[in-house]
Write an enzyme that holds these catalytic residues in place. Structure first.
Site, PDB file in Angstrom:
ATOM      1  N   ASP A 132    -105.034  31.085   5.307  1.00  8.93           N
ATOM      2  CA  ASP A 132    -105.376  31.390   6.756  1.00  8.93           C
ATOM      3  C   ASP A 132    -105.877  30.074   7.409  1.00  8.93           C
ATOM      4  O   ASP A 132    -106.330  28.997   6.669  1.00  8.93           O
ATOM      5  CB  ASP A 132    -106.546  32.399   6.914  1.00  8.93           C
ATOM      6  CG  ASP A 132    -106.646  33.163   8.236  1.00  8.93           C
ATOM      7  OD1 ASP A 132    -105.724  32.754   9.182  1.00  8.93           O
ATOM      8  OD2 ASP A 132    -107.499  34.102   8.412  1.00  8.93           O
ATOM      9  N   THR A 158     -97.096  42.339   5.189  1.00 10.63           N
ATOM     10  CA  THR A 158     -98.093  42.238   6.362  1.00 10.63           C
ATOM     11  C   THR A 158     -98.835  40.906   6.403  1.00 10.63           C
ATOM     12  O   THR A 158    -100.100  40.792   5.977  1.00 10.63           O
ATOM     13  CB  THR A 158     -98.956  43.318   6.062  1.00 10.63           C
ATOM     14  OG1 THR A 158    -100.059  43.162   4.707  1.00 10.63           O
ATOM     15  CG2 THR A 158     -98.706  44.796   6.096  1.00 10.63           C
ATOM     16  N   GLN A 161    -100.630  35.175  10.701  1.00  9.90           N
ATOM     17  CA  GLN A 161     -99.963  34.222  11.335  1.00  9.90           C
ATOM     18  C   GLN A 161     -99.757  33.023  10.325  1.00  9.90           C
ATOM     19  O   GLN A 161     -98.506  32.656  10.427  1.00  9.90           O
ATOM     20  CB  GLN A 161    -100.793  33.853  12.662  1.00  9.90           C
ATOM     21  CG  GLN A 161     -99.929  32.823  13.393  1.00  9.90           C
ATOM     22  CD  GLN A 161    -100.618  32.326  14.582  1.00  9.90           C
ATOM     23  OE1 GLN A 161    -101.639  33.155  15.263  1.00  9.90           O
ATOM     24  NE2 GLN A 161    -100.233  31.573  15.572  1.00  9.90           N
ATOM     25  N   GLU A 163     -99.782  33.000   7.113  1.00 13.21           N
ATOM     26  CA  GLU A 163     -98.816  33.043   6.136  1.00 13.21           C
ATOM     27  C   GLU A 163     -97.460  33.454   6.628  1.00 13.21           C
ATOM     28  O   GLU A 163     -96.313  33.108   5.850  1.00 13.21           O
ATOM     29  CB  GLU A 163     -99.382  34.520   5.441  1.00 13.21           C
ATOM     30  CG  GLU A 163    -100.547  34.306   4.714  1.00 13.21           C
ATOM     31  CD  GLU A 163    -101.507  35.377   4.609  1.00 13.21           C
ATOM     32  OE1 GLU A 163    -102.515  35.238   3.720  1.00 13.21           O
ATOM     33  OE2 GLU A 163    -101.150  36.433   5.013  1.00 13.21           O
ATOM     34  N   THR A 196    -100.394  40.585  11.251  1.00 14.90           N
ATOM     35  CA  THR A 196    -101.657  41.068  11.228  1.00 14.90           C
ATOM     36  C   THR A 196    -102.570  40.420  12.266  1.00 14.90           C
ATOM     37  O   THR A 196    -103.496  41.186  12.862  1.00 14.90           O
ATOM     38  CB  THR A 196    -102.268  41.376  10.276  1.00 14.90           C
ATOM     39  OG1 THR A 196    -102.456  39.912   9.692  1.00 14.90           O
ATOM     40  CG2 THR A 196    -101.678  42.126   8.968  1.00 14.90           C
ATOM     41  N   SER A 197    -102.294  39.159  12.543  1.00 13.77           N
ATOM     42  CA  SER A 197    -103.314  38.447  13.571  1.00 13.77           C
ATOM     43  C   SER A 197    -102.624  37.507  14.281  1.00 13.77           C
ATOM     44  O   SER A 197    -101.969  36.417  13.295  1.00 13.77           O
ATOM     45  CB  SER A 197    -104.594  38.028  12.979  1.00 13.77           C
ATOM     46  OG  SER A 197    -104.185  37.064  11.774  1.00 13.77           O
ATOM     47  N   ILE A 249    -112.774  38.815  18.919  1.00 11.41           N
ATOM     48  CA  ILE A 249    -114.252  39.083  18.676  1.00 11.41           C
ATOM     49  C   ILE A 249    -114.719  37.570  17.751  1.00 11.41           C
ATOM     50  O   ILE A 249    -113.976  37.351  16.761  1.00 11.41           O
ATOM     51  CB  ILE A 249    -114.585  40.143  17.829  1.00 11.41           C
ATOM     52  CG1 ILE A 249    -114.383  41.517  18.959  1.00 11.41           C
ATOM     53  CG2 ILE A 249    -116.087  40.264  17.393  1.00 11.41           C
ATOM     54  CD1 ILE A 249    -114.726  42.864  17.747  1.00 11.41           C
ATOM     55  N   GLY A 257    -107.933  41.600   6.770  1.00 10.75           N
ATOM     56  CA  GLY A 257    -106.188  41.751   6.437  1.00 10.75           C
ATOM     57  C   GLY A 257    -106.157  42.569   5.223  1.00 10.75           C
ATOM     58  O   GLY A 257    -105.138  43.512   5.245  1.00 10.75           O
ATOM     59  N   ASP A 258    -107.039  42.874   4.319  1.00 10.81           N
ATOM     60  CA  ASP A 258    -106.871  44.069   3.186  1.00 10.81           C
ATOM     61  C   ASP A 258    -106.790  45.258   3.870  1.00 10.81           C
ATOM     62  O   ASP A 258    -106.146  46.338   3.440  1.00 10.81           O
ATOM     63  CB  ASP A 258    -107.842  43.667   2.058  1.00 10.81           C
ATOM     64  CG  ASP A 258    -107.935  42.262   1.660  1.00 10.81           C
ATOM     65  OD1 ASP A 258    -106.811  41.844   1.380  1.00 10.81           O
ATOM     66  OD2 ASP A 258    -109.022  41.698   1.484  1.00 10.81           O
TER      67      ASP A 258
END
Length: 347
Positions: A132, A158, A161, A163, A196-197, A249, A257-258
């Site tokens: 990350d 999943t 960004q 990854e 996921t992000s 946040i 992520g998990d």
């Protein structure tokens, strides 16, 4: 009803910590709350996650021992069944942090075995935990194994960004880039992808790109993009893509992520090929729950921040407030709308 209707069984192979919430400690509780039976294999067994200042203690499971555990399950009929009850069948497999080449190649062996035993029901959800914020957490040799051996066997992936960028070679600076990265993952053989992000570095790009937010300020947001490549009843290839934005946040929270991968597994478990609307509903449920968990955790950490100068205690204060978020897991707050994306024009 908010719970998943039919009880299904998940084999979850991830890291484990005695204290805190990452890996299986983060993923299993939400899956169980949502009605899944979970068989757990811990790839590592650590005292705490690796972000603590005074390091950690524990053991690492190697690929040979992993396969022995699977053999034991198989000898006792716990990988598949011969009747209609489904009590011994593993419907889903979820993987997270894997730190060695031998272990990852053992995962490939297990996926092939379970799919051969349960070809109609088996589904593999791969959370390709590589790193990350521009930094790899695992040996670089694992990247090619994911690309060439693991992702082609995956039904769902999943990545975050970073990854997604590492796996696809696409630098994600815009929505078009993110869509293109999803396309590369689809081409590798993954039908369903969740990035996921996503944080765009040039402000709220979504204001001008999709323009359906309820607010139009430039406050920081985090995005989640779901992409599914499927075939219609007539055999035509269709790509459904949705993006969801939530307020960003501040803070560093491990294990998110998990949790996200587990929730996405749960809420897409019964996704049909014929209805594109199911994907945006699943994304909204995942996004609402994740925001509630992170917000509750941030508020808890803030309440303790002025009372301790001990770095380990500060890290502990940012452990996810997962148990207190039980209701938000079972009944996800519908806080944000998933926005359907037009096909990307990027090449």
């Amino acid at each position: 009803m908010s719970l998943i209707e039919n009880t299904k069984r998940v084999l979850s192979i991830q890291s484990h910590v005695v204290s805190g919430y990452v890996g299986n400690k983060a993923a299993v509780f939400p899956l169980q709350l949502l009605g899944f039976e979970v068989d757990i294999i811990n790839s590592v067994h650590f005292s705490n996650h690796t972000g603590y200042p005074n390091k950690w203690e524990g053991d690492v499971l190697d690929g040979t021992k992993l396969l022995k555990l699977i053999d034991g399950l198989g000898r006792n009929g716990l990988l598949s069944d011969d009747d209609e009850s489904g009590s011994g069948r593993i419907d889903h497999m979820l993987t997270g942090y894997i730190g060695s080449e031998s272990f990852l190649r053992s995962i490939v062996t297990i996926v092939k075995k379970l799919r051969s035993l349960n070809p109609k029901t088996f589904r593999y959800v791969c959370d390709p935990v590589l790193g990350d914020a521009g930094k790899l957490y695992v040996p670089s040799e694992l990247v090619d194994i994911y690309r060439e051996e693991v992702l082609p066997l995956s039904d769902v992936a999943t990545p975050n960004q970073f990854e997604a960028e590492v796996l696809t070679g696409v630098s994600i600076a815009s929505i078009d880039d993110a869509q293109r990265a999803c396309g590369v993952l689809h081409d590798m053989g993954v039908p369903l992808v969740l990035i996921t992000s996503i944080i765009f570095q040039h402000g709220n790009e979504q204001i001008t790109r999709v323009g359906s937010l309820t607010t139009h300020d430039r406050s920081p947001t985090i995005g989640m993009l779901a992409s599914r490549r499927r075939r219609s009843n007539s055999g035509t290839e269709i790509v459904d893509q949705y993006i969801l934005y939530a307020p960003l946040i501040a803070g560093q929270f491990t294990g998110t992520g998990d949790v996200c991968a587990a929730l996405f597994l749960a809420w897409t478990a019964d996704l049909s090929d014929g209805d594109s609307n199911e994907l945006n509903v699943a994304l909204e449920k995942v996004g609402g729950t994740m925001h509630a968990i992170v917000k509750r955790t941030a508020e808890y950490a803030e309440s303790l921040s002025s009372s301790s100068s001990n770095e380990a205690k500060r890290v502990f204060s940012r452990e996810m407030q997962l148990i207190k978020s039980r209701d938000d897991i079972i009944t996800p707050p519908r806080l944000f709308n998933a926005i359907k994306l037009a096909p990307s024009t990027a090449k």
